[in-house]
Enzyme design. Structure first.
Site, PDB file in Angstrom:
ATOM      1  N   HIS A   1       4.823  -2.216   7.270  1.00 36.60           N
ATOM      2  CA  HIS A   1       5.603  -1.025   7.520  1.00 36.60           C
ATOM      3  C   HIS A   1       6.141  -1.199   8.684  1.00 36.60           C
ATOM      4  O   HIS A   1       7.006  -0.280   9.171  1.00 36.60           O
ATOM      5  CB  HIS A   1       4.321  -0.018   7.866  1.00 36.60           C
ATOM      6  CG  HIS A   1       3.639   0.412   6.576  1.00 36.60           C
ATOM      7  ND1 HIS A   1       3.136  -0.102   5.511  1.00 36.60           N
ATOM      8  CD2 HIS A   1       3.980   1.922   5.899  1.00 36.60           C
ATOM      9  CE1 HIS A   1       2.791   0.581   4.472  1.00 36.60           C
ATOM     10  NE2 HIS A   1       3.168   1.909   4.675  1.00 36.60           N
TER      11      HIS A   1
ATOM     12  N   GLU B   1       5.375   6.436   7.134  1.00 35.67           N
ATOM     13  CA  GLU B   1       4.905   6.856   5.910  1.00 35.67           C
ATOM     14  C   GLU B   1       5.582   8.046   6.101  1.00 35.67           C
ATOM     15  O   GLU B   1       6.169   8.914   5.053  1.00 35.67           O
ATOM     16  CB  GLU B   1       3.395   6.898   5.535  1.00 35.67           C
ATOM     17  CG  GLU B   1       2.891   5.638   4.858  1.00 35.67           C
ATOM     18  CD  GLU B   1       3.170   5.205   3.584  1.00 35.67           C
ATOM     19  OE1 GLU B   1       3.590   6.102   2.614  1.00 35.67           O
ATOM     20  OE2 GLU B   1       3.383   3.918   3.437  1.00 35.67           O
TER      21      GLU B   1
ATOM     22  N   CYS C   1       2.828  -6.622   9.629  1.00 38.58           N
ATOM     23  CA  CYS C   1       2.727  -5.453   8.613  1.00 38.58           C
ATOM     24  C   CYS C   1       4.004  -4.986   8.093  1.00 38.58           C
ATOM     25  O   CYS C   1       4.941  -4.699   8.911  1.00 38.58           O
ATOM     26  CB  CYS C   1       2.068  -4.235   9.254  1.00 38.58           C
ATOM     27  SG  CYS C   1       1.810  -2.879   8.343  1.00 38.58           S
TER      28      CYS C   1
ATOM     29  N   CYS D   1       2.735  -7.238   1.433  1.00 40.56           N
ATOM     30  CA  CYS D   1       1.465  -6.468   2.268  1.00 40.56           C
ATOM     31  C   CYS D   1       0.783  -7.523   3.070  1.00 40.56           C
ATOM     32  O   CYS D   1       0.285  -8.564   2.355  1.00 40.56           O
ATOM     33  CB  CYS D   1       0.597  -5.742   1.244  1.00 40.56           C
ATOM     34  SG  CYS D   1      -0.734  -4.948   2.321  1.00 40.56           S
TER      35      CYS D   1
ATOM     36  N   SER E   1       0.796  -1.415   0.036  1.00 44.23           N
ATOM     37  CA  SER E   1       0.057  -0.036  -0.062  1.00 44.23           C
ATOM     38  C   SER E   1       0.905   1.103  -0.074  1.00 44.23           C
ATOM     39  O   SER E   1       0.300   2.374  -0.297  1.00 44.23           O
ATOM     40  CB  SER E   1      -0.912   0.023   1.226  1.00 44.23           C
ATOM     41  OG  SER E   1       0.003  -0.056   2.305  1.00 44.23           O
TER      42      SER E   1
END
Ligand code: DGL
Length: 266
Positions: free
Chosen positions: A186, A152, A184, A73, A11
């Site tokens: 991230h 992010e 995840c 992801c 994403s």
């Protein structure tokens, strides 16, 4: 031999933690990465929406002539893998099984934590697969949605990141777990902050390295390895390319030239 690139998507910037491991494990492979920065986060969206987004990305990557795709992801892997596998005629590697395997290698007490997006945790994919493999395992899950915008934004080790980690992770710390899956892609960007809060006795499990090895084993078994020396890495995102570029170059330690793509067209 197959010199076509490997497609990788997420994403946003999270999947770069998987790209890093892919480059390490397979330095001779070209890669094409797509980060859906216009529509991040996926983790608060429904399975149907995330599946539709993923179909567009699969079509985009296939249009770039990739030989195989890594779903970097967890939200997509845990909710859409079976659907994508049945709809697209291309080898796909996802991240949940590698995460489960890595965790089972390190846990001794069989008390493990899983953190991920709300949509990943709601799918129970990690919990179910861990229990399929080891029936006496005890799994504690916790969604940590704010870690995604922090990653992010590049807020990975500052006070905001530390306070967020303490707020989310306190209940897991109290559960006496010996390992914690970063469910995840991230979250490895906040690994230092998460690790420091959980303490030395909790092993932090990042599925990325095992995921890269799964792809390597697959390509080797099919005689589909690349031979570029070194491999080239091309990056696309759907919005805010300059911010993506900065995080990308910082995390991979290479000069990245990120291209913008209108993903809705695919
Ligand atoms: N990095 C993704 C994951 O592994 C999704 C994060 C998000 O967009 O919410 O789940």
């Amino acid at each position: 031999m197959d010199t076509r690139p490997i497609g990788i998507f997420d994403s946003g910037v999270g999947g770069l933690t998987v790209v890093r491991e892919v480059i390490k494990a397979m330095p001779l492979e070209d890669t094409i990465y797509f980060g859906d920065t216009a529509r991040v986060p996926y983790g608060s969206k429904s399975k149907e929406t995330v599946t539709d987004f993923s179909r567009q990305i699969m079509r985009f990557l296939i249009s770039k002539n990739v030989k195989a795709i890594i779903i970097a992801c967890n939200t997509v892997s845990s909710n859409c893998y079976n659907i994508l596998k049945s709809e697209f005629d291309i080898p796909i590697i996802e991240v949940v099984n590698p995460g489960v395997e890595s965790c089972l290698k390190v846990t001794k007490s069989n008390r493990v934590g899983v953190i991920g997006t709300a949509t990943t945790i709601k799918s129970h994919a990690y919990e179910e697969r861990l229990k399929e493999q080891r029936n006496n395992i005890v799994v504690f899950q916790k969604p940590c949605p704010l870690f995604v915008p922090l990653a992010e934004e590049g807020f990975t080790e500052n006070d905001i990141a530390k306070l967020t980690a303490a707020t989310y992770l306190k209940e897991l710390k109290d559960k006496n777990i010996d390992s914690l899956i970063l469910g995840c892609t991230h979250y490895p960007l906040l690994k230092k902050t998460i690790g420091e809060y959980m303490g030395m006795d909790v092993k932090i499990v990042d599925p990325a390295a095992e995921t890269a090895h799964k792809m390597k084993d697959f390509l080797t078994s099919q005689n589909m390895e690349g031979d570029k020396n070194p491999g080239k890495h091309v990056f696309y995102c759907s919005d805010n390319c300059s911010q993506f570029n900065e995080i990308c170059s910082k995390n991979l330690g290479i000069e990245c030239h990120v291209h913008k793509v209108d993903i809705e067209k695919y």
